[in-house]
Design an enzyme around this catalytic site. Structure first.
Site, short mmCIF file in Angstrom:
data_model
loop_
_atom_site.label_atom_id
_atom_site.label_comp_id
_atom_site.label_asym_id
_atom_site.label_seq_id
_atom_site.Cartn_x
_atom_site.Cartn_y
_atom_site.Cartn_z
N ASP A 251 19.92 58.05 32.19
CA ASP A 251 19.39 59.33 32.63
C ASP A 251 18.73 59.96 31.40
OD1 ASP A 251 19.00 61.65 34.25
OD2 ASP A 251 20.72 62.56 33.24
N ASP B 23 17.48 63.95 30.83
CA ASP B 23 17.88 65.29 30.42
C ASP B 23 19.40 65.40 30.36
OD1 ASP B 23 17.18 67.91 29.64
OD2 ASP B 23 17.75 68.65 31.60
N ASP C 71 25.02 61.81 32.40
CA ASP C 71 25.85 62.99 32.11
C ASP C 71 26.39 63.65 33.36
OD1 ASP C 71 23.17 63.91 32.77
OD2 ASP C 71 23.84 65.89 32.12
#
Length: 321
Positions: free
Chosen positions: A34, A36, A260
């Protein structure tokens, strides 16, 4: 022990030490990240993240980037990766490592509308989403502001629609409006008109604990008004992984997903039988993991990573020397 920190599951959510990371990386060919909250926050790279990815590239690891953000083309994402020091292909191959929901939504429509002459989509989304659709031959209409016309429902329903629209695509749209919602519902009254959502993220986290409404809120609004269920492209939907797998020829047993968010990144990895690493530089915390581990819900137990790190920079010692 990290297991105790995360909730006591003996096989899941282990802190990834340098020694464990070396063993894991020896078993892995491909790492999917991922972006951001994992690689960067806004326009600032997570400390040590660029060095980690450059070291992975130097070790011959294949990297892929999977993002639910539909506001950038894959080429724009590739430019950001290079600008922040993560490296990556240049020239004609720029962007081939990036699998965003704008690009993958375009692939989905190309498949579903194959054989339809001059396919057209009504887009509640960004110019980037429209550009990716155009790149595969799907004409887009609707991008940009659209205010209410007239004084009431009769006037709103009298606004002309584009002919031959075969799909409504909902992405992140800061210009989302009642007029757009009304048009989307009118298009979707045609049973052969597809409803596609780029992702179902309910919030977009910002700095200092702030957030704004995510794309999932817009998709739900259209679903409720049209009484239709959208086909979802992004994480944790398997379709976005299938896009990566088809282009990369991935062996799931030798692939790791790094993210995250438990409800998107880790759930995607679990669903697709990938190894998973949670990084604590973004949305989800160890308390969230513990809650899922202690739950009786099997769905929540899928949102428990195999490993966790404070930052992906924690992988760097395993790549040095």
């Amino acid at each position: 022990m990290a297991e105790a920190e995360a909730g006591g599951d003996e096989a899941r959510c282990v802190r990834l030490s340098a020694e464990r990371a070396k063993l894991l990386l020896a078993e892995v060919d491909t790492l999917l990240f991922d972006c951001d909250g994992v690689l960067w926050r806004g326009e600032t790279a997570v400390p040590g993240a660029p060095e980690t990815l450059r070291a992975l590239r130097a070790r011959g690891k294949r990297l892929g980037f999977i993002t639910n953000n539909s506001s950038k083309t894959r080429t724009a994402y590739a430019e950001k990766l290079r600008r922040l020091g993560f490296g990556g292909p240049v020239g004609p191959e720029a962007g081939l490592e990036v699998f965003g929901t704008a690009y993958c939504s375009a692939l989905y429509l190309r498949q579903r509308l194959a054989g339809v002459p001059d396919p057209k989509a009504y887009v509640l989304g960004s110019p980037a989403l429209a550009a990716e659709l155009e790149a595969v031959g799907v004409t887009s209409v609707g991008v940009g502001p659209d205010v209410l016309h007239g004084d009431g429902p009769s006037d709103w329903l009298a606004v002309p629609l584009e002919p031959d629209v075969r799909a409504v695509v909902v992405g992140f749209d800061p210009h989302f409006s009642y007029m757009k919602l009304t048009k989307a519902v009118r298009y979707l009254q045609q049973p052969d008109c597809l409803l596609v959502g780029t992702n179902m993220d309910n919030r977009l986290p910002l700095e200092n604990g702030r957030f704004i409404a995510g794309t999932g809120c817009l998709v739900r609004a259209v679903e409720m008004a049209a009484q239709r269920q959208a086909d979802i492209i992004g994480k944790p939907s398997r379709f976005i992984f299938d896009c990566v797998s088809q282009e990369y020829g991935i062996n799931p047993e030798r692939t790791v997903m790094v993210g995250d968010r438990l409800d998107t990144d880790i759930l995607l990895g679990s669903t697709c039988s990938l190894k998973t690493i949670l990084t604590l530089t973004g949305v989800s915390s160890l308390e969230d993991v513990k809650s899922n581990q202690e739950s009786d819900c099997m769905f929540k137990k899928k949102m428990v990573p195999d490993f966790y790190v404070d930052s992906i920079a924690d992988l760097l010692p395993a790549l040095q020397g």
